[in-house]
Scaffold this active site. Structure first.
Site, PDB file in Angstrom:
ATOM      1  N   ASP A  41       0.772  -1.332  -0.173  1.00  0.00           N
ATOM      2  CA  ASP A  41       0.264   0.128   0.017  1.00  0.00           C
ATOM      3  C   ASP A  41       0.653   1.388   0.072  1.00  0.00           C
ATOM      4  OD1 ASP A  41       0.641  -0.605   3.234  1.00  0.00           O
ATOM      5  OD2 ASP A  41      -1.320   0.256   3.782  1.00  0.00           O
ATOM      6  N   SER A  72     -13.131   0.662  28.961  1.00  0.00           N
ATOM      7  CA  SER A  72     -13.240  -0.492  28.341  1.00  0.00           C
ATOM      8  C   SER A  72     -12.910  -1.661  28.092  1.00  0.00           C
ATOM      9  CB  SER A  72     -11.545  -0.053  26.866  1.00  0.00           C
ATOM     10  OG  SER A  72     -12.279  -1.076  26.076  1.00  0.00           O
ATOM     11  N   GLY A 129      -2.772  -7.732  14.935  1.00  0.00           N
ATOM     12  CA  GLY A 129      -2.773  -8.047  13.267  1.00  0.00           C
ATOM     13  C   GLY A 129      -4.330  -8.483  12.345  1.00  0.00           C
ATOM     14  N   SER A 132      -6.980  -3.733  14.768  1.00  0.00           N
ATOM     15  CA  SER A 132      -7.759  -3.585  15.545  1.00  0.00           C
ATOM     16  C   SER A 132      -7.244  -1.848  16.326  1.00  0.00           C
ATOM     17  CB  SER A 132      -7.052  -3.739  17.528  1.00  0.00           C
ATOM     18  OG  SER A 132      -5.898  -3.590  17.672  1.00  0.00           O
ATOM     19  N   SER A 133      -5.814  -1.142  15.875  1.00  0.00           N
ATOM     20  CA  SER A 133      -5.994   0.439  15.435  1.00  0.00           C
ATOM     21  C   SER A 133      -7.123   1.438  14.775  1.00  0.00           C
ATOM     22  CB  SER A 133      -4.347   0.379  15.212  1.00  0.00           C
ATOM     23  OG  SER A 133      -3.836  -0.452  14.424  1.00  0.00           O
ATOM     24  N   ASP A 177      -6.006  -0.619   5.987  1.00  0.00           N
ATOM     25  CA  ASP A 177      -6.507  -1.006   6.894  1.00  0.00           C
ATOM     26  C   ASP A 177      -7.842   0.031   6.811  1.00  0.00           C
ATOM     27  OD1 ASP A 177      -4.263  -2.592   7.385  1.00  0.00           O
ATOM     28  OD2 ASP A 177      -3.934  -1.744   9.411  1.00  0.00           O
TER      29      ASP A 177
END
Ligand code: GLA
Length: 398
Positions: A41, A72, A129, A132-133, A177
Protein backbone atom coordinates in the site's frame (compact mmCIF):
# COMPACT_ATOMS: atom_id res chain seq x y z
CA UNK A 1 -29.96 -13.97 18.98
CA UNK A 2 -27.05 -13.46 16.55
CA UNK A 3 -23.59 -12.97 18.02
CA UNK A 4 -23.55 -9.45 16.54
CA UNK A 5 -26.76 -8.41 18.32
CA UNK A 6 -25.41 -9.98 21.47
CA UNK A 7 -22.27 -7.95 21.06
CA UNK A 8 -24.19 -4.67 20.63
CA UNK A 9 -26.19 -5.47 23.75
CA UNK A 10 -22.96 -6.29 25.57
CA UNK A 11 -21.47 -2.91 24.65
CA UNK A 12 -24.61 -1.04 25.75
CA UNK A 13 -24.77 -2.97 29.02
CA UNK A 14 -21.06 -2.34 29.59
CA UNK A 15 -21.60 1.37 29.11
CA UNK A 16 -24.56 1.50 31.51
CA UNK A 17 -22.69 -0.42 34.18
CA UNK A 18 -19.67 1.80 33.83
CA UNK A 19 -21.32 5.21 34.07
CA UNK A 20 -24.98 4.59 34.90
CA UNK A 21 -26.18 6.69 31.96
CA UNK A 22 -28.33 6.10 28.92
CA UNK A 23 -26.12 5.70 25.80
CA UNK A 24 -26.96 7.87 22.79
CA UNK A 25 -24.65 6.80 19.97
CA UNK A 26 -22.98 3.56 18.96
CA UNK A 27 -20.25 3.40 16.33
CA UNK A 28 -18.86 0.21 14.88
CA UNK A 29 -15.81 -0.28 12.68
CA UNK A 30 -14.58 -3.69 11.54
CA UNK A 31 -11.16 -5.24 11.60
CA UNK A 32 -9.80 -6.60 8.33
CA UNK A 33 -7.72 -9.31 6.80
CA UNK A 34 -5.25 -8.72 4.03
CA UNK A 35 -5.87 -11.24 1.25
CA UNK A 36 -2.99 -10.12 -0.99
CA UNK A 37 -0.70 -7.12 -1.14
CA UNK A 38 1.68 -7.38 1.80
CA UNK A 39 3.34 -3.98 2.29
CA UNK A 40 2.29 -2.82 -1.16
CA UNK A 41 0.00 0.00 0.00
CA UNK A 42 2.65 2.59 0.92
CA UNK A 43 4.52 1.61 -2.23
CA UNK A 44 1.48 2.88 -4.16
CA UNK A 45 0.63 -0.61 -5.40
CA UNK A 46 -2.49 -2.76 -5.31
CA UNK A 47 -4.07 -4.49 -2.33
CA UNK A 48 -6.85 -6.99 -1.78
CA UNK A 49 -8.58 -7.27 1.58
CA UNK A 50 -11.82 -8.05 3.38
CA UNK A 51 -13.56 -6.40 6.32
CA UNK A 52 -14.56 -8.85 9.04
CA UNK A 53 -17.81 -9.19 10.93
CA UNK A 54 -15.78 -8.32 14.02
CA UNK A 55 -14.24 -5.11 15.20
CA UNK A 56 -14.54 -2.28 17.69
CA UNK A 57 -17.73 -0.81 19.12
CA UNK A 58 -17.84 2.55 20.84
CA UNK A 59 -20.91 3.47 22.86
CA UNK A 60 -21.24 7.05 24.09
CA UNK A 61 -23.33 9.75 25.67
CA UNK A 62 -22.70 13.49 25.26
CA UNK A 63 -21.46 15.51 28.23
CA UNK A 64 -22.26 19.11 28.92
CA UNK A 65 -18.60 20.00 29.49
CA UNK A 66 -15.96 19.31 26.84
CA UNK A 67 -14.25 16.46 28.64
CA UNK A 68 -13.75 12.98 27.20
CA UNK A 69 -13.85 10.00 29.53
CA UNK A 70 -12.75 6.67 28.06
CA UNK A 71 -13.11 3.20 29.50
CA UNK A 72 -13.06 -0.23 27.96
CA UNK A 73 -13.76 -3.87 28.69
CA UNK A 74 -10.66 -4.83 26.72
CA UNK A 75 -8.25 -1.91 27.04
CA UNK A 76 -8.72 -0.67 30.60
CA UNK A 77 -9.38 2.83 31.91
CA UNK A 78 -7.65 5.98 30.74
CA UNK A 79 -7.10 9.45 32.16
CA UNK A 80 -9.80 11.88 31.06
CA UNK A 81 -8.94 14.93 28.98
CA UNK A 82 -10.57 18.00 27.54
CA UNK A 83 -11.12 18.58 23.82
CA UNK A 84 -10.95 22.32 24.53
CA UNK A 85 -7.19 22.01 25.20
CA UNK A 86 -4.52 20.89 22.77
CA UNK A 87 -4.73 17.11 22.45
CA UNK A 88 -1.44 15.59 23.56
CA UNK A 89 0.22 12.19 23.14
CA UNK A 90 -0.12 9.86 26.13
CA UNK A 91 3.01 7.73 26.74
CA UNK A 92 1.40 5.86 29.59
CA UNK A 93 -1.85 4.74 27.96
CA UNK A 94 -0.71 4.07 24.37
CA UNK A 95 -4.08 2.80 23.07
CA UNK A 96 -5.69 6.17 23.76
CA UNK A 97 -3.42 7.75 21.15
CA UNK A 98 -5.40 6.17 18.30
CA UNK A 99 -8.46 7.98 19.64
CA UNK A 100 -6.65 11.20 20.47
CA UNK A 101 -4.98 11.26 17.06
CA UNK A 102 -8.37 11.11 15.38
CA UNK A 103 -9.75 13.84 17.64
CA UNK A 104 -6.76 16.06 16.83
CA UNK A 105 -7.42 15.52 13.10
CA UNK A 106 -11.16 16.19 13.48
CA UNK A 107 -10.27 19.43 15.23
CA UNK A 108 -7.98 20.39 12.34
CA UNK A 109 -10.91 19.68 9.99
CA UNK A 110 -12.97 22.22 12.02
CA UNK A 111 -15.36 19.60 13.41
CA UNK A 112 -16.75 21.00 16.69
CA UNK A 113 -15.82 18.29 19.19
CA UNK A 114 -18.23 17.47 22.02
CA UNK A 115 -17.29 16.06 25.38
CA UNK A 116 -18.47 12.47 25.88
CA UNK A 117 -18.38 9.38 28.06
CA UNK A 118 -17.17 6.62 25.78
CA UNK A 119 -17.19 2.87 26.44
CA UNK A 120 -15.09 0.70 24.14
CA UNK A 121 -15.79 -2.92 23.41
CA UNK A 122 -14.23 -5.16 20.81
CA UNK A 123 -14.05 -8.70 19.52
CA UNK A 124 -10.76 -8.59 17.66
CA UNK A 125 -7.40 -9.08 19.35
CA UNK A 126 -5.52 -5.88 20.10
CA UNK A 127 -2.12 -5.92 18.37
CA UNK A 128 -3.14 -9.21 16.74
CA UNK A 129 -2.84 -8.18 13.09
CA UNK A 130 -6.58 -7.77 12.47
CA UNK A 131 -6.23 -4.03 12.47
CA UNK A 132 -7.70 -3.18 15.82
CA UNK A 133 -5.98 0.20 15.53
CA UNK A 134 -7.75 1.21 12.31
CA UNK A 135 -11.04 -0.12 13.74
CA UNK A 136 -10.51 2.08 16.79
CA UNK A 137 -9.64 5.11 14.66
CA UNK A 138 -12.54 4.72 12.24
CA UNK A 139 -15.11 4.04 14.97
CA UNK A 140 -13.82 7.11 16.85
CA UNK A 141 -14.22 9.27 13.75
CA UNK A 142 -17.75 8.01 13.12
CA UNK A 143 -18.69 8.46 16.78
CA UNK A 144 -17.44 12.02 17.23
CA UNK A 145 -18.85 13.10 13.86
CA UNK A 146 -22.25 11.77 14.93
CA UNK A 147 -21.97 13.45 18.33
CA UNK A 148 -21.29 16.74 16.51
CA UNK A 149 -24.07 16.11 13.92
CA UNK A 150 -21.50 16.41 11.14
CA UNK A 151 -20.61 14.24 8.18
CA UNK A 152 -17.45 13.55 6.20
CA UNK A 153 -17.21 11.37 3.11
CA UNK A 154 -15.95 7.79 3.36
CA UNK A 155 -12.61 8.75 1.80
CA UNK A 156 -12.24 11.80 4.05
CA UNK A 157 -12.70 9.52 7.07
CA UNK A 158 -10.21 6.93 5.78
CA UNK A 159 -7.55 9.58 5.04
CA UNK A 160 -8.13 11.42 8.30
CA UNK A 161 -7.68 8.19 10.30
CA UNK A 162 -4.52 7.31 8.41
CA UNK A 163 -3.11 10.78 9.13
CA UNK A 164 -3.91 10.24 12.81
CA UNK A 165 -1.83 7.06 12.78
CA UNK A 166 1.01 8.54 10.69
CA UNK A 167 1.31 11.86 12.45
CA UNK A 168 0.00 11.38 15.99
CA UNK A 169 0.81 7.73 16.76
CA UNK A 170 3.93 7.76 14.58
CA UNK A 171 3.41 4.60 12.49
CA UNK A 172 4.00 5.26 8.79
CA UNK A 173 1.24 2.84 7.71
CA UNK A 174 -0.44 2.93 4.33
CA UNK A 175 -4.15 3.22 3.64
CA UNK A 176 -5.07 -0.50 3.53
CA UNK A 177 -6.50 -0.87 7.03
CA UNK A 178 -8.54 2.34 7.15
CA UNK A 179 -9.81 1.78 3.60
CA UNK A 180 -10.97 -1.76 4.45
CA UNK A 181 -12.62 -0.70 7.69
CA UNK A 182 -14.55 2.11 5.97
CA UNK A 183 -15.41 0.45 2.64
CA UNK A 184 -16.07 -3.16 3.73
CA UNK A 185 -18.89 -5.03 1.99
CA UNK A 186 -20.42 -8.20 3.39
CA UNK A 187 -19.50 -11.25 1.31
CA UNK A 188 -17.08 -9.29 -0.89
CA UNK A 189 -13.34 -9.06 -1.27
CA UNK A 190 -12.16 -5.49 -1.75
CA UNK A 191 -9.42 -4.28 -4.04
CA UNK A 192 -7.74 -0.92 -4.11
CA UNK A 193 -5.20 0.80 -6.31
CA UNK A 194 -3.35 2.80 -3.67
CA UNK A 195 -2.11 5.33 -6.22
CA UNK A 196 -5.26 6.23 -8.13
CA UNK A 197 -7.58 5.20 -5.26
CA UNK A 198 -9.68 3.35 -7.80
CA UNK A 199 -11.34 0.54 -5.89
CA UNK A 200 -14.02 -2.11 -6.10
CA UNK A 201 -15.54 -5.17 -4.51
CA UNK A 202 -15.92 -8.68 -5.93
CA UNK A 203 -18.24 -11.30 -4.48
CA UNK A 204 -16.09 -13.82 -2.62
CA UNK A 205 -18.42 -16.51 -3.93
CA UNK A 206 -20.29 -19.14 -2.05
CA UNK A 207 -18.57 -22.18 -0.71
CA UNK A 208 -15.52 -20.47 0.73
CA UNK A 209 -14.77 -19.19 4.20
CA UNK A 210 -12.02 -17.30 5.98
CA UNK A 211 -10.29 -18.75 9.01
CA UNK A 212 -8.13 -16.36 10.99
CA UNK A 213 -5.51 -17.82 13.30
CA UNK A 214 -3.66 -15.68 15.80
CA UNK A 215 -0.05 -16.73 16.47
CA UNK A 216 -0.38 -15.02 19.88
CA UNK A 217 2.89 -13.26 19.13
CA UNK A 218 1.84 -9.70 19.75
CA UNK A 219 3.13 -7.58 16.93
CA UNK A 220 3.86 -3.98 17.77
CA UNK A 221 3.78 -1.88 14.65
CA UNK A 222 4.75 1.17 16.62
CA UNK A 223 8.05 -0.29 17.84
CA UNK A 224 9.99 0.45 14.68
CA UNK A 225 10.06 -2.77 12.60
CA UNK A 226 7.38 -1.52 10.26
CA UNK A 227 8.99 1.86 9.71
CA UNK A 228 12.35 0.17 9.07
CA UNK A 229 10.82 -1.88 6.23
CA UNK A 230 9.37 1.25 4.80
CA UNK A 231 12.76 2.94 4.86
CA UNK A 232 14.29 -0.01 3.04
CA UNK A 233 11.67 0.43 0.29
CA UNK A 234 12.47 4.14 0.11
CA UNK A 235 16.19 3.46 -0.36
CA UNK A 236 15.29 1.08 -3.19
CA UNK A 237 13.13 3.78 -4.82
CA UNK A 238 16.07 6.21 -4.77
CA UNK A 239 18.26 3.56 -6.40
CA UNK A 240 15.80 2.72 -9.19
CA UNK A 241 15.18 6.41 -9.76
CA UNK A 242 18.82 6.85 -10.65
CA UNK A 243 18.89 3.72 -12.85
CA UNK A 244 15.63 3.98 -14.79
CA UNK A 245 15.64 6.93 -17.12
CA UNK A 246 12.84 6.27 -19.61
CA UNK A 247 9.96 6.86 -17.20
CA UNK A 248 9.52 8.51 -13.81
CA UNK A 249 9.95 6.42 -10.67
CA UNK A 250 8.37 7.85 -7.55
CA UNK A 251 7.46 4.59 -5.80
CA UNK A 252 8.21 0.86 -6.17
CA UNK A 253 4.90 0.74 -8.06
CA UNK A 254 6.79 2.22 -11.01
CA UNK A 255 9.33 -0.62 -11.16
CA UNK A 256 8.27 -3.71 -13.12
CA UNK A 257 9.52 -7.18 -12.20
CA UNK A 258 11.69 -7.11 -15.35
CA UNK A 259 13.17 -3.69 -14.49
CA UNK A 260 13.85 -4.85 -10.94
CA UNK A 261 15.87 -7.75 -12.30
CA UNK A 262 17.74 -5.61 -14.78
CA UNK A 263 18.66 -2.77 -12.42
CA UNK A 264 18.94 -4.46 -9.00
CA UNK A 265 22.75 -4.52 -8.95
CA UNK A 266 24.13 -1.86 -6.65
CA UNK A 267 21.39 -2.19 -4.07
CA UNK A 268 22.46 -3.59 -0.72
CA UNK A 269 21.22 -7.16 -0.26
CA UNK A 270 18.53 -6.34 2.26
CA UNK A 271 17.02 -3.60 0.07
CA UNK A 272 17.25 -5.87 -2.94
CA UNK A 273 15.16 -8.54 -1.24
CA UNK A 274 12.63 -6.12 0.23
CA UNK A 275 12.05 -4.44 -3.11
CA UNK A 276 11.82 -7.77 -4.94
CA UNK A 277 9.01 -8.77 -2.60
CA UNK A 278 7.13 -5.54 -3.25
CA UNK A 279 7.36 -5.50 -7.06
CA UNK A 280 6.39 -9.17 -7.30
CA UNK A 281 3.63 -8.78 -4.73
CA UNK A 282 2.05 -5.93 -6.68
CA UNK A 283 1.93 -8.24 -9.70
CA UNK A 284 0.42 -11.00 -7.54
CA UNK A 285 -2.45 -8.72 -6.48
CA UNK A 286 -3.15 -7.90 -10.10
CA UNK A 287 -3.20 -11.62 -10.96
CA UNK A 288 -5.29 -12.35 -7.88
CA UNK A 289 -7.92 -9.81 -8.85
CA UNK A 290 -8.14 -11.32 -12.33
CA UNK A 291 -8.38 -14.84 -10.85
CA UNK A 292 -11.20 -13.73 -8.57
CA UNK A 293 -13.09 -12.07 -11.42
CA UNK A 294 -12.72 -15.26 -13.48
CA UNK A 295 -14.05 -17.31 -10.56
CA UNK A 296 -10.64 -19.00 -10.20
CA UNK A 297 -10.60 -19.14 -6.42
CA UNK A 298 -7.93 -21.88 -6.42
CA UNK A 299 -5.67 -19.51 -8.38
CA UNK A 300 -6.23 -16.81 -5.79
CA UNK A 301 -5.36 -19.28 -3.03
CA UNK A 302 -2.09 -20.26 -4.72
CA UNK A 303 -1.09 -16.60 -4.91
CA UNK A 304 -1.72 -16.28 -1.16
CA UNK A 305 0.73 -19.12 -0.46
CA UNK A 306 3.28 -17.45 -2.76
CA UNK A 307 2.76 -14.15 -0.98
CA UNK A 308 3.50 -15.74 2.38
CA UNK A 309 6.65 -17.42 1.08
CA UNK A 310 7.81 -14.06 -0.22
CA UNK A 311 7.13 -12.29 3.10
CA UNK A 312 9.07 -15.04 4.85
CA UNK A 313 12.03 -15.34 2.49
CA UNK A 314 12.39 -11.87 1.03
CA UNK A 315 10.60 -9.27 3.08
CA UNK A 316 11.65 -10.65 6.46
CA UNK A 317 8.41 -9.81 8.28
CA UNK A 318 7.25 -13.31 9.13
CA UNK A 319 8.24 -15.32 12.20
CA UNK A 320 8.45 -18.99 13.17
CA UNK A 321 4.92 -19.03 14.58
CA UNK A 322 3.31 -17.50 11.48
CA UNK A 323 5.25 -19.88 9.22
CA UNK A 324 4.10 -22.83 11.30
CA UNK A 325 0.44 -21.77 11.08
CA UNK A 326 0.68 -21.39 7.30
CA UNK A 327 2.40 -24.75 7.03
CA UNK A 328 -0.29 -26.50 9.09
CA UNK A 329 -3.02 -24.81 7.02
CA UNK A 330 -1.32 -25.87 3.77
CA UNK A 331 -1.55 -29.50 4.85
CA UNK A 332 -5.31 -29.36 5.54
CA UNK A 333 -7.65 -30.70 2.91
CA UNK A 334 -9.90 -28.04 1.45
CA UNK A 335 -7.52 -25.15 2.17
CA UNK A 336 -6.90 -23.04 -0.93
CA UNK A 337 -4.45 -20.49 0.40
CA UNK A 338 -2.95 -18.97 3.55
CA UNK A 339 -0.64 -16.09 4.40
CA UNK A 340 0.28 -13.69 7.14
CA UNK A 341 -2.11 -10.78 7.30
CA UNK A 342 -0.90 -7.20 7.78
CA UNK A 343 2.32 -5.77 9.13
CA UNK A 344 3.83 -9.11 10.18
CA UNK A 345 6.34 -9.99 12.98
CA UNK A 346 3.49 -11.86 14.68
CA UNK A 347 -0.24 -11.33 14.64
CA UNK A 348 -2.51 -13.43 12.45
CA UNK A 349 -2.62 -15.55 9.36
CA UNK A 350 -5.65 -15.65 7.08
CA UNK A 351 -6.73 -18.93 5.54
CA UNK A 352 -8.97 -19.25 2.50
CA UNK A 353 -10.80 -22.56 2.86
CA UNK A 354 -13.71 -24.38 1.33
CA UNK A 355 -16.67 -23.91 3.67
CA UNK A 356 -17.08 -27.61 4.34
CA UNK A 357 -13.42 -27.78 5.39
CA UNK A 358 -13.28 -24.61 7.52
CA UNK A 359 -14.35 -26.20 10.83
CA UNK A 360 -11.89 -29.05 10.51
CA UNK A 361 -9.12 -26.68 9.46
CA UNK A 362 -9.71 -24.45 12.50
CA UNK A 363 -9.57 -27.50 14.75
CA UNK A 364 -6.35 -28.80 13.17
CA UNK A 365 -4.71 -25.38 13.50
CA UNK A 366 -5.60 -25.26 17.19
CA UNK A 367 -4.40 -28.76 17.96
CA UNK A 368 -1.19 -28.87 15.98
CA UNK A 369 -0.02 -25.38 16.89
CA UNK A 370 -0.59 -26.11 20.57
CA UNK A 371 1.20 -29.44 20.31
CA UNK A 372 4.22 -27.92 18.58
CA UNK A 373 4.60 -24.63 20.46
CA UNK A 374 2.82 -25.11 23.80
CA UNK A 375 0.76 -22.00 23.00
CA UNK A 376 -2.98 -22.11 22.39
CA UNK A 377 -3.71 -20.03 19.31
CA UNK A 378 -6.93 -18.11 18.92
CA UNK A 379 -8.60 -19.42 15.78
CA UNK A 380 -11.85 -17.99 14.40
CA UNK A 381 -14.01 -18.73 11.42
CA UNK A 382 -14.90 -15.24 10.20
CA UNK A 383 -17.58 -13.85 7.94
CA UNK A 384 -16.77 -11.04 5.56
CA UNK A 385 -18.60 -8.07 7.02
CA UNK A 386 -19.76 -4.53 6.27
CA UNK A 387 -17.73 -1.37 6.73
CA UNK A 388 -18.09 1.12 9.58
CA UNK A 389 -21.54 2.22 10.69
CA UNK A 390 -23.11 4.44 13.30
CA UNK A 391 -26.38 4.21 15.21
CA UNK A 392 -27.62 7.51 16.61
CA UNK A 393 -30.98 6.73 18.21
CA UNK A 394 -29.89 4.39 20.99
CA UNK A 395 -31.38 6.81 23.50
CA UNK A 396 -34.88 6.25 22.08
CA UNK A 397 -34.61 2.48 21.82
CA UNK A 398 -33.31 1.86 25.29
C1 GLA B 1 -0.25 -2.81 8.37
C2 GLA B 1 -0.41 -1.37 7.88
C3 GLA B 1 -0.97 -1.34 6.46
C4 GLA B 1 -0.18 -2.24 5.51
C5 GLA B 1 0.03 -3.62 6.14
C6 GLA B 1 0.97 -4.48 5.34
O1 GLA B 1 -1.50 -3.42 8.51
O2 GLA B 1 -1.24 -0.66 8.75
O3 GLA B 1 -1.00 -0.01 5.98
O4 GLA B 1 1.04 -1.65 5.16
O5 GLA B 1 0.53 -3.54 7.46
O6 GLA B 1 0.47 -4.73 4.07
Amino acid sequence: MSPQINFVMGAVTGFRRWCGLQPEVLAFAPGRVEILGNHTDYNEGLVMSAALDRGMRLVAARRTDRRVRLASSILGEAPEFSVRDEIVFDERTPWTNYIKGVLAELKKAQIPLRGADVWIDGDIPVGGGMSSSAALEVSTARLFLALADKELSAWEIAHLCRRAENEFVGVQCGILDQFSSVFGQAGHLLWLDCRSLEHGACPAGTGIELVVANSMMNHQLSDGGYNALRESCQRAVAHFQSMITDHPVTALRDVSVEEWDRFKAGLREEDQQRSQHVVEEIRRVDLGRKALMDGDIEGLGRLMFQSHASSRDLFGNSCRELDLLVEIASECEGVLGAKLSGGGFGGCIVVLARSDAAGRTAETLRERFLAQTGTRPEVNRCRIGEGAAVETDLGREN
